[in-house]
Motif scaffolding. Sequence first.
Motif, PDB file in Angstrom:
ATOM      1  N   ARG A   6       8.515  66.757  18.276  1.00 31.41           N
ATOM      2  CA  ARG A   6       7.856  65.492  19.040  1.00 31.41           C
ATOM      3  C   ARG A   6       8.949  64.347  19.600  1.00 31.41           C
ATOM      4  O   ARG A   6       8.412  63.389  19.804  1.00 31.41           O
ATOM      5  N   THR A  51      -5.890  60.044  34.314  1.00 29.33           N
ATOM      6  CA  THR A  51      -5.144  59.106  33.736  1.00 29.33           C
ATOM      7  C   THR A  51      -5.169  57.898  34.423  1.00 29.33           C
ATOM      8  O   THR A  51      -5.405  57.922  35.724  1.00 29.33           O
ATOM      9  N   TYR A  76      -5.630  58.217  28.997  1.00 23.99           N
ATOM     10  CA  TYR A  76      -5.863  59.503  29.532  1.00 23.99           C
ATOM     11  C   TYR A  76      -6.992  60.483  28.995  1.00 23.99           C
ATOM     12  O   TYR A  76      -7.466  59.867  27.761  1.00 23.99           O
ATOM     13  N   GLY A 105      -7.154  59.452  24.793  1.00 26.13           N
ATOM     14  CA  GLY A 105      -6.117  58.790  24.385  1.00 26.13           C
ATOM     15  C   GLY A 105      -5.509  57.868  25.103  1.00 26.13           C
ATOM     16  O   GLY A 105      -5.964  57.513  26.308  1.00 26.13           O
ATOM     17  N   ARG A 131      -1.566  55.998  25.632  1.00 27.19           N
ATOM     18  CA  ARG A 131       0.107  56.050  25.123  1.00 27.19           C
ATOM     19  C   ARG A 131       0.700  55.215  26.157  1.00 27.19           C
ATOM     20  O   ARG A 131       0.382  54.611  27.108  1.00 27.19           O
ATOM     21  N   ARG A 148       7.885  54.734  22.088  1.00 27.07           N
ATOM     22  CA  ARG A 148       6.698  55.292  22.614  1.00 27.07           C
ATOM     23  C   ARG A 148       5.737  55.348  21.796  1.00 27.07           C
ATOM     24  O   ARG A 148       6.040  55.853  20.373  1.00 27.07           O
ATOM     25  N   TYR A 149       4.314  55.539  22.046  1.00 30.99           N
ATOM     26  CA  TYR A 149       3.329  55.674  21.140  1.00 30.99           C
ATOM     27  C   TYR A 149       2.214  56.700  21.777  1.00 30.99           C
ATOM     28  O   TYR A 149       2.350  56.600  22.957  1.00 30.99           O
ATOM     29  N   ASP A 150       1.583  57.462  21.191  1.00 29.58           N
ATOM     30  CA  ASP A 150       0.493  58.210  21.575  1.00 29.58           C
ATOM     31  C   ASP A 150      -0.859  58.299  20.581  1.00 29.58           C
ATOM     32  O   ASP A 150      -0.613  58.792  19.463  1.00 29.58           O
ATOM     33  N   SER A 154      -4.737  59.570  19.956  1.00 23.60           N
ATOM     34  CA  SER A 154      -5.425  60.455  20.633  1.00 23.60           C
ATOM     35  C   SER A 154      -6.561  60.831  19.717  1.00 23.60           C
ATOM     36  O   SER A 154      -6.426  60.843  18.527  1.00 23.60           O
TER      37      SER A 154
END
Length: 995
Positions: A51, A312, A322, A432, A434, A442-444, A446
Amino acid sequence: MLNKNHKLTLAATASAIALLTGAPGLAIAQTPAAASDEALRVETIIVTGSRIQTAANRAISPVRVIDSEAIRATGLIDIDEVLKQQNQFLPSNGATTNPTLLESHGASTLDMRGLGQNRTLVLVNGQRVTPNGFRNSADVNSIPSALISRIETLTGGAAAVYGADAVAGVTNYILRDNYEGLEVAVNGGISEQGDAQSYSIGITGGMNFFEDRGNIVLHASYADRGILKREDRAWALPELNDAGLFIQTFPTAGGAFTRWASATAAPAGTAAPTFAYAADGTLGTTAGTQAFSQFEAFQNPNDRTNAAIFGTFKLAKWAEFYGRGTYSLINNTSQQVPVRTNGNAAGVLPAVAGGANIVTQGDVLIQRTNPFLTPQILSILNPAGGASLFNLNAAGTGPGTDAARFRVAKTLLELGPLIDETERTSHQVVVGVRGELTDNIRYDLSYVTGKSIEEVQRIGWGSWSRFQQATNVTSAGGQAVCVNPANGCVPYNLFGPSAASAAAVAWVNGDTSELFNKRNRHQDILSLNISGDTTGFFSLPGGPVGWALGAERREEFGNSVFGPRAFTRDTLHGQGARANLVADFELTEYYGELRLPVLADKPYFKQFDVEAAGRWSDHSRSGDYDTWKLGVNWAVNDTIRLRGSKQTVVRGPNIGEFFGAAVEAPILGTGRPTDYCSDPVRFNVPTALCTALGAPSTPGYIPVVGTGLPLIDNAVAVQGGGDAIKPESGETFTYGFVFTPQFIPGLSVVVDAYNIQIDDAIGTINPIQLMDSCYLVLQDPNSALCKKITRDANGRVVRFDQRDTNLTLLKTSGVDFSIYYNAKLPKALPGDRINITFQGGTVDSFVRLLFPSDNLFDCAGDFGGGACSDAGTGIRAIPAFRSNLAVAWMDGPLTIRGAWRYQGQVDALIKRVPEPQWRNVAANTNNVQHIDAWDYFDLGFSYKINDNLRIGGTVSNLFDKEPPILGSAQQDANTLPNQYDIIGRRYAINLVWRM
């Protein structure tokens, strides 16, 4: 649905991590070194197996990629068949299997390394696909193939990164979720013999909006796969053993009728029939058999409809929203041989007055006044000058001269083949957000929810209660009528092949709407991933440290509902007790990764990275456990790179393994084991063991013609989940190198070795393995395996406990390799470029150990059942070497491709002289002890007509090579149909239009 508290917890965790790691006040001014790190960071991507964003050439885990061009070049519309040509996968359910009555019901699943579908994780764009089965298998044909950009396959285990089910590895389908334009793709295929037709059409459209800050993609597609019957291939029928006898036979369509001696005295299993029909329909007194494999199919008819929407919208650098929605509708029809009157051995009918207990629905009462009795039959039942064989009263409860009860063994061709019609709908929704909290973080966040709903409708199974009623016929007013006319009974003519009327057949089949199985699988996942590097904060000599943190909450639910006739066993088909199921579990996981660039740009250390990952899991049914990974990436220079990793793998039981409702399934055909206590001396079994387990020396089984083996009959296997199962655990090792010689531009060589060992592996032990283990190997009446076998008061085996349990060991090892060469051709040669890809691998060991003192069978390079097979069932070949060579020649708009698919030779696992260390293993006397290496060649082309239109075509199995004919060593249809090409030469064409 997800618990509200867990949603709040994850949201709070996301906010806290974002504040602690992304607050501008904590950033430190960039140093010159950090500036160069920034340049490197821009070129990084997410690679399957981690990741952490990183340069693709620094990936530690071995990943093999198949792009859309390679998929299209195969001419296949079933993506699972594309992957199964790769050496990392062994046969599983797919297009060329007929898994009637199995969990798959037309689904196409993947089995990486032969370790099972439940240990192969399927992802779409890095997120889990909702499974369709209770054992976490995913139908990969629910993924719209026209949207696939590439398929990334990571082998060697990835549990620390992706969690449970990634024990063997991960297959990640990368879809085109950001597309601008319109595309129409059409594919069609047909075999040389004009069957096995397939076609598909897909339409994809996408557009940007709000000054390219947003994108939306819509997709719809339809695919249809035609049937391929066994009878359509001359080599497949008849199915013969080494002696030239049918490998599997059934009672004739006319049947054999054996009279009961009295109202309570059923005929012995060895009793000769009173009268019987031969295969050609003539009447006599000798029981005959027939083969009916012509009703079975290699390839089931299957159609599927897919739809998808992607969107998106980038609100700002720190927030891009997204979403993805996918839907599939799959219809599959599978069929088997028609039912037999004695097919439902597990269905015990109520005792009749007088004390007779009808063991099977094949015991019918025939009245003297039955008008369907022919003069020839009556001459046997009422012989001239002899005593009448009608020995019962009209009710069949005592002595008399009005009726007789007969045990009937008959294949009911008139009912038609056994058919399972399956409809499966599945959908998955992903939403989600991001973004970048800083230049380096960075982040995500979801949420994924998905559901698979499956309904199987069963046709041609018949009703044993109606069969009993409709065959008890008398005469009234010169017409045939049922003795019991209730519910509109239609009299059924038993005498002769397919003698019953259509109305009688329809009545005996009954209301099929009551004969169904509905299954529902639901999965919810809430996850948060935060990743970045330490640019601007600190760096190691090789650069900034990459890191990733995350949390995931997953909830699984499943239920299964059977129709009312399944509970009463009111079918003529062999099916034991069924039970409904409602089950669920929850899993909360926290994970982290680090990539430490220890050195860079030093002599012999162009790059040296150390990678670590860990995951802690809290399973609501199995407790908590953890997994970890440690890996190294060492680029010696621009030519050679070494890599390796060690990982622990832990997998908690899935819904089917833990909760699967116990069901009884009759043991039929080749699944019937030998009762070694029937002849202890012959089988080298201690008499004291048989006595201790309640087995007489002569239980009275009928020896099988041609073998003399006393196979157990009328027994059931109890299948389902085991509540005492614990998580399985193990270790995986991968190590290899990447060779990119600067003196040969365009050449790349990748070699990776793997070693996977799983302890306490969750699995089943089938009846044959139970009998072998108890009586031939352990020979201990107090052993756990011997206690899984139940005998009745007469000593006959009646029940096996085949529920899931923890086995001792699963282990496999080998080497994968890929050689790529892409070069511009010299001007003296025709064409512009040539592209050569040679991929393959070895299997050095494949071991499945049931218990610590079990015989150790290593199936690498062999074929056989038991240890070699899928979950211990059937026969499978595990070649020591498999490979694919593809060569593409390009000249402007034209590309011509050739491919060579190679499957190495295999030997029989157990040979004519068994290994001396094996205990009580009988010699293999089959004629086929070896299968030669098998080659297939394909040829294809693609031509770009203009900027908008491209055409392509493929000829697969160019030389129309048939599969090996194996005689007594076969799995089915005289061969191993899951592993060798059973369709033959086939043609495919595809058109792609874009604007």
